[in-house]
Design a protein around this motif. Structure first.
Motif, PDB file in Angstrom:
ATOM      1  N   LEU A 250       0.825  -1.204   0.000  1.00  0.00           N
ATOM      2  CA  LEU A 250       0.000   0.000   0.000  1.00  0.00           C
ATOM      3  C   LEU A 250       0.862   1.258   0.000  1.00  0.00           C
ATOM      4  O   LEU A 250       0.539   2.242  -0.670  1.00  0.00           O
ATOM      5  N   SER A 251       1.977   1.225   0.728  1.00  0.00           N
ATOM      6  CA  SER A 251       2.867   2.381   0.762  1.00  0.00           C
ATOM      7  C   SER A 251       3.528   2.633  -0.590  1.00  0.00           C
ATOM      8  O   SER A 251       3.978   3.748  -0.869  1.00  0.00           O
ATOM      9  N   MET A 252       3.573   1.591  -1.424  1.00  0.00           N
ATOM     10  CA  MET A 252       4.186   1.712  -2.751  1.00  0.00           C
ATOM     11  C   MET A 252       3.173   2.094  -3.822  1.00  0.00           C
ATOM     12  O   MET A 252       3.526   2.216  -4.991  1.00  0.00           O
ATOM     13  N   GLY A 253       1.900   2.228  -3.421  1.00  0.00           N
ATOM     14  CA  GLY A 253       0.896   2.691  -4.375  1.00  0.00           C
ATOM     15  C   GLY A 253      -0.122   1.668  -4.816  1.00  0.00           C
ATOM     16  O   GLY A 253      -0.964   1.966  -5.670  1.00  0.00           O
ATOM     17  N   VAL A 254      -0.090   0.466  -4.267  1.00  0.00           N
ATOM     18  CA  VAL A 254      -1.107  -0.532  -4.599  1.00  0.00           C
ATOM     19  C   VAL A 254      -2.451  -0.078  -4.035  1.00  0.00           C
ATOM     20  O   VAL A 254      -2.528   0.458  -2.920  1.00  0.00           O
ATOM     21  N   VAL A 255      -3.515  -0.290  -4.799  1.00  0.00           N
ATOM     22  CA  VAL A 255      -4.873   0.046  -4.368  1.00  0.00           C
ATOM     23  C   VAL A 255      -5.560  -1.241  -3.943  1.00  0.00           C
ATOM     24  O   VAL A 255      -5.385  -2.294  -4.572  1.00  0.00           O
ATOM     25  N   HIS A 256      -6.340  -1.169  -2.865  1.00  0.00           N
ATOM     26  CA  HIS A 256      -7.073  -2.357  -2.438  1.00  0.00           C
ATOM     27  C   HIS A 256      -8.553  -2.058  -2.331  1.00  0.00           C
ATOM     28  O   HIS A 256      -8.971  -0.903  -2.162  1.00  0.00           O
ATOM     29  N   CYS A 257      -9.352  -3.091  -2.431  1.00  0.00           N
ATOM     30  CA  CYS A 257     -10.797  -2.958  -2.404  1.00  0.00           C
ATOM     31  C   CYS A 257     -11.386  -4.126  -1.639  1.00  0.00           C
ATOM     32  O   CYS A 257     -10.999  -5.280  -1.865  1.00  0.00           O
ATOM     33  N   HIS A 258     -12.311  -3.852  -0.725  1.00  0.00           N
ATOM     34  CA  HIS A 258     -13.040  -4.899  -0.027  1.00  0.00           C
ATOM     35  C   HIS A 258     -14.293  -5.211  -0.827  1.00  0.00           C
ATOM     36  O   HIS A 258     -15.255  -4.441  -0.843  1.00  0.00           O
ATOM     37  N   GLY A 259     -14.272  -6.315  -1.506  1.00  0.00           N
ATOM     38  CA  GLY A 259     -15.397  -6.704  -2.341  1.00  0.00           C
ATOM     39  C   GLY A 259     -15.164  -8.088  -2.914  1.00  0.00           C
ATOM     40  O   GLY A 259     -14.154  -8.739  -2.633  1.00  0.00           O
ATOM     41  N   GLU A 260     -16.100  -8.520  -3.726  1.00  0.00           N
ATOM     42  CA  GLU A 260     -16.017  -9.859  -4.305  1.00  0.00           C
ATOM     43  C   GLU A 260     -16.102  -9.780  -5.815  1.00  0.00           C
ATOM     44  O   GLU A 260     -16.958  -9.069  -6.364  1.00  0.00           O
ATOM     45  N   VAL A 261     -15.219 -10.492  -6.470  1.00  0.00           N
ATOM     46  CA  VAL A 261     -15.275 -10.582  -7.930  1.00  0.00           C
ATOM     47  C   VAL A 261     -16.423 -11.502  -8.298  1.00  0.00           C
ATOM     48  O   VAL A 261     -16.454 -12.676  -7.910  1.00  0.00           O
ATOM     49  N   THR A 262     -17.403 -10.957  -9.037  1.00  0.00           N
ATOM     50  CA  THR A 262     -18.590 -11.731  -9.405  1.00  0.00           C
ATOM     51  C   THR A 262     -18.616 -12.128 -10.867  1.00  0.00           C
ATOM     52  O   THR A 262     -19.494 -12.878 -11.293  1.00  0.00           O
ATOM     53  N   GLY A 263     -17.689 -11.637 -11.656  1.00  0.00           N
ATOM     54  CA  GLY A 263     -17.672 -12.013 -13.059  1.00  0.00           C
ATOM     55  C   GLY A 263     -16.620 -11.257 -13.834  1.00  0.00           C
ATOM     56  O   GLY A 263     -15.874 -10.435 -13.285  1.00  0.00           O
ATOM     57  N   PHE A 264     -16.562 -11.565 -15.124  1.00  0.00           N
ATOM     58  CA  PHE A 264     -15.612 -10.919 -16.020  1.00  0.00           C
ATOM     59  C   PHE A 264     -16.311 -10.592 -17.325  1.00  0.00           C
ATOM     60  O   PHE A 264     -17.200 -11.331 -17.768  1.00  0.00           O
ATOM     61  N   ASN A 265     -15.944  -9.510 -17.951  1.00  0.00           N
ATOM     62  CA  ASN A 265     -16.294  -9.246 -19.336  1.00  0.00           C
ATOM     63  C   ASN A 265     -15.073  -9.611 -20.173  1.00  0.00           C
ATOM     64  O   ASN A 265     -13.976  -9.105 -19.924  1.00  0.00           O
ATOM     65  N   TYR A 266     -15.269 -10.483 -21.128  1.00  0.00           N
ATOM     66  CA  TYR A 266     -14.138 -10.923 -21.948  1.00  0.00           C
ATOM     67  C   TYR A 266     -14.598 -11.181 -23.366  1.00  0.00           C
ATOM     68  O   TYR A 266     -15.798 -11.317 -23.653  1.00  0.00           O
ATOM     69  N   VAL A 267     -13.653 -11.202 -24.269  1.00  0.00           N
ATOM     70  CA  VAL A 267     -13.930 -11.524 -25.665  1.00  0.00           C
ATOM     71  C   VAL A 267     -13.239 -12.834 -25.994  1.00  0.00           C
ATOM     72  O   VAL A 267     -12.233 -13.196 -25.375  1.00  0.00           O
ATOM     73  N   THR A 268     -13.805 -13.557 -26.925  1.00  0.00           N
ATOM     74  CA  THR A 268     -13.172 -14.781 -27.400  1.00  0.00           C
ATOM     75  C   THR A 268     -12.817 -14.623 -28.867  1.00  0.00           C
ATOM     76  O   THR A 268     -13.491 -13.911 -29.624  1.00  0.00           O
ATOM     77  N   GLN A 269     -11.747 -15.258 -29.234  1.00  0.00           N
ATOM     78  CA  GLN A 269     -11.327 -15.283 -30.632  1.00  0.00           C
ATOM     79  C   GLN A 269     -11.120 -16.742 -31.011  1.00  0.00           C
ATOM     80  O   GLN A 269     -10.303 -17.441 -30.413  1.00  0.00           O
ATOM     81  N   GLU A 270     -11.860 -17.154 -31.973  1.00  0.00           N
ATOM     82  CA  GLU A 270     -11.853 -18.548 -32.374  1.00  0.00           C
ATOM     83  C   GLU A 270     -10.854 -18.781 -33.502  1.00  0.00           C
ATOM     84  O   GLU A 270     -10.886 -18.124 -34.532  1.00  0.00           O
ATOM     85  N   MET A 271      -9.960 -19.721 -33.265  1.00  0.00           N
ATOM     86  CA  MET A 271      -8.993 -20.091 -34.289  1.00  0.00           C
ATOM     87  C   MET A 271      -9.319 -21.483 -34.778  1.00  0.00           C
ATOM     88  O   MET A 271      -9.708 -22.358 -33.995  1.00  0.00           O
ATOM     89  N   LEU A 272      -9.153 -21.702 -36.049  1.00  0.00           N
ATOM     90  CA  LEU A 272      -9.355 -23.018 -36.638  1.00  0.00           C
ATOM     91  C   LEU A 272      -8.007 -23.644 -36.943  1.00  0.00           C
ATOM     92  O   LEU A 272      -7.150 -23.025 -37.570  1.00  0.00           O
TER      93      LEU A 272
END
Length: 504
Positions: A250-272
Motif C-alpha cells: 500500500l505504501s508503494m501505491g497498490v490500491v485495495h478494495c473490499h469486495g467480491e469478484v462476481t464475473g468478467f467481461n471478456y472476448v473470445t477469438q476462435e482459431m481453426l
C-alpha cells in the motif's frame, strides 16, 4: 507446449501457444458478459462522486467536529481502471502486488488493484495456518522457492521496512523441521536429502541412536531414519507477515478494495486448426467487483488478472469459462483446486519438549511444534482422502484429536500422554487435487489470466518466491529468477504431473 508471442495492440503479455493452434486459418470474434449488474456510465459516477464530496465538505464546515454527512461517498468503490487486478488479498495476492511495484520502472509503472472479499481475514488460509517454512522437499523448484522464502524472512526489513515506522518482526523461530521415517520410507528420505543438499539446503540425516541422543524425549520405536533441518527452517507468525506485505504494498501505491469478484467481461477469438478444429482464446477486458455489503457492481477495466483466490480459485476460473469446453478438448480442462479443511489443535504439556523442539513430522503424518515458551504446542494430522471433512464451515471436530491425533503424538512423545487441549481452529488448504503442487503462470487459452494458487498447504512459505515469479512474467514475459515453468497450467492439459514426495 511451446511459447511464442501473440501480439495484441497495447499489450506486453506473453501468451502460451501450443500445437493445436499452429495451423490456424480463420478467426471469429465473440463477446461475453458474466456480471449480473453494472453501474451507470463512468462519467456519471465520477460526477456524482465529486458532488457528494463537495456536499461533505460543506457539512463539515457547518458542523465542526462531526463526521455526519447526508449522502454516502463513492470512495468505497474500486477504481474504474487498473492495469493489473489481483483477485485475492491473502499472502499470495499481496506478494504479487508487492513485487509488481518493486520491479516497476518509469517506463513500466502499473496501477495494481487487490480485491479481497474478507477484510477481517477470519476465513483466510494465511492466518489460520501453522506458519511453517522448510526446505525439505523432493522437487528442486520447491526447495529453491523455500530457500528464497527463508532469505526473504531473514532480511525482511530490507524488503518490507518502511521509513519512519517500526521494524518488521514476524517472530521467526528457526528451530528446524524434523522428519521421521519408517523402514519403508527411509530410502525416499535419503533420496530427498541428496536433492536438498545439492540445492543448497542445510539438512542432516540422523540414525535412531543419534536421534535419541539429540532429542531424548522422542520414542524412536519404528523410526529407521530422520532428517533434520539445520538452518532456515522453523515457523513464524503468518498474520504479521501478511500485514507487513500489505502495508508495504500500500505504501508503494497498490490500491485495495473490499469486495467480491462476481464475473468478467471478456472476448473470445476462435482459431481453426489445419484440421478444422476450433480453439477459443479469451481475453479479459473487465473485472466485475461487487462491493462489500452492497449490491453495487463496478466494472474495472484491466490488462491482466491474477487469480490468487486460494481455496476458491476454481470459482474464479469458472467465471472465465475455464473447464466448460467440449469434452476431450483443452477448453474442458478445469482448474483442479478445491478447499480442504484442516484442524489445528493447541495443547498444553508442562513436561513436554523444551526450546530445542522442532516442527516434528511423524512417519504417521501427525505433526506438532512448540508454541511460545509456556509448555504449549500446536499439532494436527491430515486425514486420508476418504475421510475429508465437510468444508462448508470451519467447525472443529474435537473427537478427531482424541481418536486420531493424540494416540499418534503420545506414542512418539510419551510425555504427551498427559497433555490437555486448550483450543483448536480450522483453516483451508487451496488443495490441488491433481498433484498437490502450486499452479503458477498464464493460462494457455485465457491470454491475460495468471495463476498463483493450488499450493496445498505450502503457499505461505512459497509466497515470496511465487509473487516474484508472477511479477516477472507480467514484466518480462518469462521467469528470470527461478524456472517455474513446470508448475504451469499446461501440465493438466498434457497429463504431466509435478510430483512431490514430501507432502505434509
Amino acid at each position: 507446449m511451446t511459447v511464442g508471442r501473440l501480439c495484441w495492440k497495447g499489450s506486453w503479455l506473453l501468451l502460451a501457444r501450443g500445437g493445436p493452434v499452429l495451423g490456424a486459418t480463420a478467426w471469429t470474434h465473440k463477446s461475453f458478459m458474466t456480471a449480473t449488474a453494472l453501474l451507470k456510465q463512468d462519467d456519471f459516477t465520477k460526477g456524482m462522486s465529486n458532488e457528494i464530496n463537495q456536499i461533505r465538505e460543506k457539512v463539515k464546515k457547518a458542523l465542526p467536529g462531526s463526521d455526519w454527512y447526508p449522502l454516502k461517498s463513492m470512495d468505497h468503490l474500486p477504481p474504474e481502471h487498473a492495469d493489473i487486478v489481483i483477485v485475492g488479498g491473502g499472502i499470495m495476492g499481496w506478494s504479487v502486488a508487492y513485487w509488481l511495484k518493486k520491479m516497476q520502472t518509469k517506463k513500466k509503472a502499473y496501477n495494481v488493484l487487490v480485491v479481497e472479499r474478507d477484510p477481517t481475514y477470519s476465513h483466510a488460509s494465511t492466518v489460520l495456518s501453522a506458519g511453517g517454512i522448510r526446505q525439505q522437499f523432493s522437487r528442486p523448484e520447491n526447495i529453491q522457492m523455500s530457500l528464497f522464502g527463508a532469505h526473504f524472512l531473514r532480511n525482511i526489513n530490507e524488503y518490507l521496512g518502511i521509513m519512519n515506522e517500526d521494524p518488521v518482526d514476524i517472530q521467526f523461530n528457526p528451530s528446524g523441521y524434523l522428519f521421521l521415517s519408517s523402514e519403508k520410507g527411509a530410502e525416499i528420505l535419503e533420496d530427498n536429502y541428496r536433492i536438498q543438499r545439492e540445492q543448497g539446503a542445510k539438512v542432516m540425516l540422523l540414525s535412531p541412536d543419534l536421534l535419541k541422543k539429540k532429542f531424548p524425549w522422542i520414542n524412536t520405536q519404528e523410526v529407521a531414519l530422520a532428517s533434520y533441518g539445520l538452518e532456515n527452517e522453523g515457523w513464524f507468525d503468518p498474520w504479521l507477515l501478511l500485514t507487513a506485505l500489505r502495508r508495504k504494498a500500500l505504501s508503494m501505491g497498490v490500491v485495495h478494495c473490499h469486495g467480491e469478484v462476481t464475473g468478467f467481461n471478456y472476448v473470445t477469438q476462435e482459431m481453426l486448426t489445419a484440421d478444422g478444429n476450433p480453439v477459443n482464446f479469451k481475453l479479459i477486458k473487465q473485472v466485475i467487483v461487487q462491493t462489500q455489503n452492497s449490491l453495487e457492481n463496478q466494472p474495472v477495466e484491466c490488462m491482466a488478472v491474477v487469480n490468487a483466490a486460494g481455496a476458491w480459485s476454481s470459482n474464479v476460473a469458472e467465471m472465465v469459462g475455464i473447464g466448460f469446453g467440449d469434452p476431450g478438448t483443452y477448453e474442458d480442462v478445469k482448474l483442479p483446486v478445491e478447499p480442504r479443511k484442516r484442524y489445528i489443535y493447541m495443547f498444553h504439556c508442562p513436561n513436554g519438549p523444551g526450546l530445542d523442539c522442532p516442527m516434528l513430522i511423524d512417519s504417521s503424518g501427525a505433526y506438532f511444534r512448540r508454541e511460545g515458551l509456556g509448555g504449549n504446542y500446536i499439532g494436527g494430522l491430515s486425514p486420508p482422502e476418504e475421510e475429508e471433512p465437510d468444508h462448508s464451515n470451519l467447525d472443529v471436530d474435537h473427537d478427531y484429536f482424541q481418536q486420531k491425533v493424540w494416540p499418534l503424538l503420545a506414542h512418539r512423545v510419551p510425555v504427551f500422554e498427559s497433555l490437555k487441549v486448550k483450543s483448536a481452529w480450522a483453516g483451508y488448504y487451496d488443495y490441488n487435487t491433481y498433484d498437490q503442487n502450486g499452479i503458477i503462470g498464464i493460462h494457455p487459452l485465457a491470454q491475460n489470466l495468471y495463476f498463483a494458487c493450488g499450493f496445498s498447504g505450502h503457499g505461505l512459505q512459497q509466497a515470496p518466491a511465487v509473487g516474484r515469479a508472477v511479477a516477472e512474467l507480467l514484466n518480462f514475459g518469462q521467469f528470470t529468477s527461478l524456472d517455474l515453468n513446470s508448475f504451469g497450467f499446461q501440465r493438466f492439459m498434457f497429463q504431466q504431473p509435478v510430483l512431490e514426495r514430501n507432502i505434509v
